[in-house]
Design a protein around this motif. Structure first.
Motif: not given
Length: 257
Positions: A154-158
């Motif tokens: 899970n990661s924050v969008d660019n």
């Protein structure tokens, strides 16, 4: 006097559903088949945008030679934050027909019709969905270990969300003249306009050191000034009619950031 009016509302919902496959490392050159690539990865995304509008128009006429119009519309969009999602934009216009207003011009064989008009209008533009919040990206197969273990991420969008994003605002002033001469053998339609747009929504690149690569901002202004001229000529009128129309347009565009 005459009075015409319209009051209404409308709802627009736009949904986009995208599914696809991305493949890389082609084996046989020119064979565009996903089975001809070493790796293939599926992707999909959905977007939903809602816009609600309420509007009213009214046109007041006097003896068929003077018309005054008013228009107003308020939109609410789902692509902006609550404090910025509502915008009202009014418009107005005036039209005057001297050939119907003055008896001395009626029945003339030289000037058959003359109309003067001026109008001022406003409108708005909205961003694409999901530009005001940071989006969470999920990848259920981000890595596959040699043992076959699948790692999910899970990661924050660019893209950095901008909660202060506001609608684009467009205003336009137009002045025009319509005239017909010599038993309608010559017709002229001339317009001068000045359209200005501010708070334009643009994509802004960011230093990756911030943790993001781009964002959406209100940053630009745009000006369009120009003229439009149409001339209609009927050199021959009878059993055989020759009708031709000439058009000329000139526009000057200036962008400020």
């Amino acid at each position: 006097f005459s009075l015409d009016g319209v009051v209404g509302t409308n709802l627009r919902q736009e949904k986009n559903i995208v599914n696809g496959i991305s493949s890389s490392n082609q084996f046989v050159r020119g064979l565009l088949n996903h089975q001809n690539f070493q790796t293939s990865e599926g992707f999909s995304f959905n977007t939903t945008e809602n816009t609600i509008g309420a509007y009213a128009t009214a046109t007041l006429g006097f003896k068929n030679f003077l018309y005054v119009g008013f228009q107003g519309r308020n939109d609410w969009t789902s692509t902006l934050e609550k404090e910025n999602r509502s915008i009202f934009y009014p418009s107005g216009s005036v039209a005057f027909v001297p050939t119907d207003a003055f008896a001395s011009l009626q029945g003339s064989t030289v000037l058959n019709y003359l109309k003067l008009r001026v109008g001022y209008g406003t409108s708005a533009g909205y961003p694409d969905p999901y530009q005001t919040r940071n989006i969470l990206s999920t990848d259920p197969r981000a890595f596959v270990a040699n043992s076959g273990t699948v790692l999910s991420t899970n990661s924050v969008d660019n893209r950095l969300g901008n909660q202060n994003l506001t609608p684009e605002r467009h205003t336009e002033l137009e002045v025009g003249v319509e005239a017909r001469f010599l038993q309608n053998r010559i017709g002229v339609d001339f317009s001068w306009y000045d359209k200005r747009s501010k708070d334009l929504i643009i994509d802004l690149q960011l230093d990756p050191a911030t943790g993001f690569t781009n964002t959406t901002v209100n940053a630009a202004e745009l000006s369009n000034k120009g003229i439009e001229l149409g001339i209609n000529l009927v050199p021959i009128k009878g059993e055989f009619t020759w009708d031709m129309t000439l058009n000329f347009t000139r526009n000057r565009n200036i962008v400020q950031t």
